[in-house]
Design an enzyme around this catalytic site. Structure first.
Site, PDB file in Angstrom:
ATOM      1  N   ASP A 130       0.912  -1.308   0.257  1.00  0.00           N
ATOM      2  CA  ASP A 130      -0.062  -0.169   0.107  1.00  0.00           C
ATOM      3  C   ASP A 130       0.831   1.174   0.108  1.00  0.00           C
ATOM      4  O   ASP A 130       1.422   1.392   0.874  1.00  0.00           O
ATOM      5  CB  ASP A 130      -0.941  -0.230   1.162  1.00  0.00           C
ATOM      6  CG  ASP A 130      -1.856   1.040   1.212  1.00  0.00           C
ATOM      7  OD1 ASP A 130      -2.681   1.095  -0.010  1.00  0.00           O
ATOM      8  OD2 ASP A 130      -2.409   1.935   2.022  1.00  0.00           O
ATOM      9  N   HIS A 137      -3.427  13.985   0.566  1.00  0.00           N
ATOM     10  CA  HIS A 137      -3.617  13.293   1.747  1.00  0.00           C
ATOM     11  C   HIS A 137      -2.503  13.314   2.677  1.00  0.00           C
ATOM     12  O   HIS A 137      -2.686  13.344   3.628  1.00  0.00           O
ATOM     13  CB  HIS A 137      -3.743  11.605   1.182  1.00  0.00           C
ATOM     14  CG  HIS A 137      -4.002  10.743   2.476  1.00  0.00           C
ATOM     15  ND1 HIS A 137      -5.080  10.764   3.106  1.00  0.00           N
ATOM     16  CD2 HIS A 137      -3.284   9.673   2.785  1.00  0.00           C
ATOM     17  CE1 HIS A 137      -4.842   9.774   3.985  1.00  0.00           C
ATOM     18  NE2 HIS A 137      -4.021   9.213   3.708  1.00  0.00           N
ATOM     19  N   GLU A 203     -10.669   4.056   3.500  1.00  0.00           N
ATOM     20  CA  GLU A 203      -9.897   4.903   2.829  1.00  0.00           C
ATOM     21  C   GLU A 203     -10.067   4.660   0.901  1.00  0.00           C
ATOM     22  O   GLU A 203      -9.853   3.382   0.718  1.00  0.00           O
ATOM     23  CB  GLU A 203      -8.416   4.412   2.976  1.00  0.00           C
ATOM     24  CG  GLU A 203      -7.862   4.915   4.327  1.00  0.00           C
ATOM     25  CD  GLU A 203      -6.405   4.762   4.383  1.00  0.00           C
ATOM     26  OE1 GLU A 203      -5.710   3.868   3.684  1.00  0.00           O
ATOM     27  OE2 GLU A 203      -5.832   5.377   5.469  1.00  0.00           O
ATOM     28  N   GLU A 205      -9.329   4.164  -2.287  1.00  0.00           N
ATOM     29  CA  GLU A 205      -7.947   3.845  -2.948  1.00  0.00           C
ATOM     30  C   GLU A 205      -8.475   3.147  -4.318  1.00  0.00           C
ATOM     31  O   GLU A 205      -9.524   2.608  -4.382  1.00  0.00           O
ATOM     32  CB  GLU A 205      -7.263   2.847  -1.943  1.00  0.00           C
ATOM     33  CG  GLU A 205      -6.660   3.529  -1.014  1.00  0.00           C
ATOM     34  CD  GLU A 205      -5.638   2.783  -0.211  1.00  0.00           C
ATOM     35  OE1 GLU A 205      -4.786   2.166  -0.953  1.00  0.00           O
ATOM     36  OE2 GLU A 205      -5.545   2.751   0.979  1.00  0.00           O
ATOM     37  N   ASP A 237      -9.347   0.205   1.767  1.00  0.00           N
ATOM     38  CA  ASP A 237      -8.285   0.036   2.730  1.00  0.00           C
ATOM     39  C   ASP A 237      -8.725   0.362   4.178  1.00  0.00           C
ATOM     40  O   ASP A 237      -8.102   1.324   4.775  1.00  0.00           O
ATOM     41  CB  ASP A 237      -6.930   0.285   2.438  1.00  0.00           C
ATOM     42  CG  ASP A 237      -5.676  -0.271   3.387  1.00  0.00           C
ATOM     43  OD1 ASP A 237      -5.924  -1.404   3.759  1.00  0.00           O
ATOM     44  OD2 ASP A 237      -4.623   0.465   3.785  1.00  0.00           O
ATOM     45  N   ARG A 241      -8.162   4.167  12.901  1.00  0.00           N
ATOM     46  CA  ARG A 241      -7.171   5.382  13.130  1.00  0.00           C
ATOM     47  C   ARG A 241      -6.720   5.324  14.505  1.00  0.00           C
ATOM     48  O   ARG A 241      -5.653   5.918  14.696  1.00  0.00           O
ATOM     49  CB  ARG A 241      -8.178   6.793  12.772  1.00  0.00           C
ATOM     50  CG  ARG A 241      -8.778   6.658  11.470  1.00  0.00           C
ATOM     51  CD  ARG A 241      -7.463   6.645  10.372  1.00  0.00           C
ATOM     52  NE  ARG A 241      -7.967   6.950   8.961  1.00  0.00           N
ATOM     53  CZ  ARG A 241      -7.185   6.851   7.990  1.00  0.00           C
ATOM     54  NH1 ARG A 241      -5.917   6.525   8.184  1.00  0.00           N
ATOM     55  NH2 ARG A 241      -7.683   7.108   6.685  1.00  0.00           N
ATOM     56  N   GLN A 244      -4.073   2.683  14.820  1.00  0.00           N
ATOM     57  CA  GLN A 244      -2.931   3.116  13.783  1.00  0.00           C
ATOM     58  C   GLN A 244      -2.211   4.232  14.613  1.00  0.00           C
ATOM     59  O   GLN A 244      -0.777   4.140  14.484  1.00  0.00           O
ATOM     60  CB  GLN A 244      -3.678   3.616  12.744  1.00  0.00           C
ATOM     61  CG  GLN A 244      -2.548   3.962  11.605  1.00  0.00           C
ATOM     62  CD  GLN A 244      -2.955   4.415  10.487  1.00  0.00           C
ATOM     63  OE1 GLN A 244      -4.204   4.748  10.253  1.00  0.00           O
ATOM     64  NE2 GLN A 244      -2.142   4.961   9.477  1.00  0.00           N
ATOM     65  N   LYS A 257      -4.440  -1.698  10.346  1.00  0.00           N
ATOM     66  CA  LYS A 257      -4.880  -1.888   8.743  1.00  0.00           C
ATOM     67  C   LYS A 257      -5.214  -3.196   8.409  1.00  0.00           C
ATOM     68  O   LYS A 257      -5.613  -3.630   7.397  1.00  0.00           O
ATOM     69  CB  LYS A 257      -3.595  -1.328   8.034  1.00  0.00           C
ATOM     70  CG  LYS A 257      -3.352   0.099   8.130  1.00  0.00           C
ATOM     71  CD  LYS A 257      -4.169   1.020   7.102  1.00  0.00           C
ATOM     72  CE  LYS A 257      -3.869   2.344   7.070  1.00  0.00           C
ATOM     73  NZ  LYS A 257      -4.405   3.049   6.137  1.00  0.00           N
ATOM     74  N   THR A 261      -9.310  -5.569   3.693  1.00  0.00           N
ATOM     75  CA  THR A 261      -9.331  -4.604   2.791  1.00  0.00           C
ATOM     76  C   THR A 261     -10.123  -5.207   1.775  1.00  0.00           C
ATOM     77  O   THR A 261     -10.115  -6.446   1.505  1.00  0.00           O
ATOM     78  CB  THR A 261      -7.744  -4.780   2.154  1.00  0.00           C
ATOM     79  OG1 THR A 261      -6.631  -4.213   3.245  1.00  0.00           O
ATOM     80  CG2 THR A 261      -7.619  -3.751   1.081  1.00  0.00           C
ATOM     81  N   GLU A 368      -9.782  12.807   7.146  1.00  0.00           N
ATOM     82  CA  GLU A 368      -9.817  14.233   6.470  1.00  0.00           C
ATOM     83  C   GLU A 368     -10.893  14.977   6.573  1.00  0.00           C
ATOM     84  O   GLU A 368     -11.191  16.120   6.742  1.00  0.00           O
ATOM     85  CB  GLU A 368      -9.226  14.210   5.022  1.00  0.00           C
ATOM     86  CG  GLU A 368      -7.783  13.342   4.992  1.00  0.00           C
ATOM     87  CD  GLU A 368      -7.067  13.223   3.614  1.00  0.00           C
ATOM     88  OE1 GLU A 368      -6.792  14.228   2.912  1.00  0.00           O
ATOM     89  OE2 GLU A 368      -7.528  11.889   3.414  1.00  0.00           O
TER      90      GLU A 368
END
Length: 420
Positions: A130, A137, A203, A205, A237, A241, A244, A257, A261, A368
């Site tokens: 990844d 970002h 996320e 992606e 993904d 948070r 993480q 993570k 996924t 975000e």
């Protein structure tokens, strides 16, 4: 002249004859997984086409790549075989070609309604990497966690940053995701928190699907990297948070993570995306020579995220972004991945990292969009800072052509509560 299929394709469909993305499916009556391509509301069974001897070109005539439970063998054949398959399939499905159109028996065997099939993981994924390829970002995350003075570390502008993900927990669209448990930041002088994640996030992606690999110790030249990429898929993904943030110093993502996924079932080939190629952003400072491309390009792919809150039926669009915003290209990502001699293999996945645009409405994750929980989103009478149990997250992606779309289907997953 616009290419037309004898298969009826709605103008809004993601799967016209110009697309023909690849997937793997099974049916209720025949549980054997096999490859197919999407055309309109149908799946074309490639094992049936192969058995009928309709792949008659030099690369596919004697190949059993479409009698496999995944696409890996086909991916390993490389671009000449991919192009041969595309030309053959577009001819067979065209309105002017009678071979399949006028053979009712073959057509019934080969064209299956999408509602009658179950989509599976299209590839056997040996490894998954990844990346962190979006400048927007990277900047936003840096401001949130480190402050606005120097939000992006200097190395980010010289090197496509990435971490090695967990291939075993990659699942197909529609699979439920169990809220992970783990440790979070301690409050004051207490011990670290342990329990279900309180900051579960998506996320937005995409991922490049590797075709032919490279031998150990033999890097791929950045200007040849495109021949090692079969196509792109949507990818979520999922990220915890809080877990993480507590674990990522000093070695990076781990339990925050690796719990899940999600990928979309259809791989859209780079050949289908070629009409939507766009110039990649200018890179300043200029990359080191091994990352300098003769032609540096992204793709104009509009992507969006919707959330169906727990207990509701309505989808609420929470962000719209575009693949073209990525700073590091997928070819640079692949070339950098191999520059130390690392060997890639057919079916490996290279995630782009979160695809955020320059505007707040184009940010690619809740971290975000809500600025780490400080700005809740309004979703039809309820609010969200991070995902709650029962929420369903849906990704879509599409290129707008002249009278047709090149789409990826959808990539979705629903959050289940942590085990007691």
């Amino acid at each position: 002249m616009v290419l037309k299929s004898f298969v009826e394709v709605h103008p809004d469909s993601h799967f016209p004859i110009q697309n023909l993305p690849y997937g793997v499916f099974k049916t209720e009556s025949d549980s054997v997984p096999r490859p197919g391509v999407a055309i309109g509301d149908y799946v074309l069974d490639l094992s049936v086409i192969a058995l009928a001897g309709l792949f008659d070109g030099p690369y596919l005539r004697n190949s059993d790549c479409f009698n496999q439970p995944n696409l890996n063998k086909f991916l390993g054949l490389g671009r000449p075989a991919w192009k041969e398959a595309r030309v053959t399939l577009q001819k067979l499905l065209s309105a002017k070609e009678p071979i399949l159109r006028d053979n009712a028996s073959l057509r019934q065997k080969a064209l299956l309604p999408m509602g009658n099939v179950q989509m599976l993981l299209p590839i056997a994924i040996g490894d998954y990497t990844d990346f962190f390829a979006s400048k927007h970002h990277a900047k936003n995350c840096g401001i949130i966690f480190r402050g606005p003075e120097n939000p992006i570390n200097p190395n980010w502008f010289h090197i496509p940053i990435a971490y090695h993900g967990r291939a075993s927990s990659i699942v197909i669209s529609g699979t439920d995701i169990v809220r992970p448990r783990g440790q979070g930041h301690p409050a004051a002088n207490s011990l670290p928190y342990f329990g279900p994640s309180r900051k579960l996030d998506f996320e937005l992606e995409m991922a490049a699907v590797v075709g032919p690999g490279n031998e150990l110790g033999n890097p791929v030249d950045v200007n040849e990297a495109v021949d090692h990429i079969f196509g792109l898929i949507l990818m979520n993904d999922w990220s915890a948070r809080d877990i993480q943030a507590w674990e990522y110093v000093p070695l990076g993502p781990f339990l925050g993570k690796s719990f899940g996924t999600t990928i979309s079932p259809w791989i859209v080939t780079l050949d289908a995306l070629e009409p939507f190629a766009s110039d990649a952003p200018e890179q300043n400072p200029r990359p080191l020579p091994y990352l300098v491309e003769k032609e540096s390009k992204n793709y104009d792919i509009s992507v969006q995220v919707s959330i169906i809150p727990d207990g509701q039926e309505h989808e609420y669009i929470v962000t719209r972004s575009n693949f073209k915003h990525l700073y590091w290209t997928i070819t640079q990502q692949l070339a950098h991945h191999t520059i130390n001699g690392c060997n890639l293999r057919p079916g490996d996945l290279l995630g782009t990292g979160t695809i955020s645009g320059p505007e707040p409405e184009s940010y690619g994750c809740l971290l975000e969009l809500t600025w780490n929980g400080q700005k809740p989103l309004s979703l039809g009478g309820t609010t969200r800072t991070f995902l709650e149990d029962g929420d369903e997250v849906i990704f879509t992606g599409c290129c707008k052509g002249d009278g047709y779309n090149i789409g990826f289907g959808k990539c979705s997953g629903r959050i289940l509560p942590s085990p007691p």
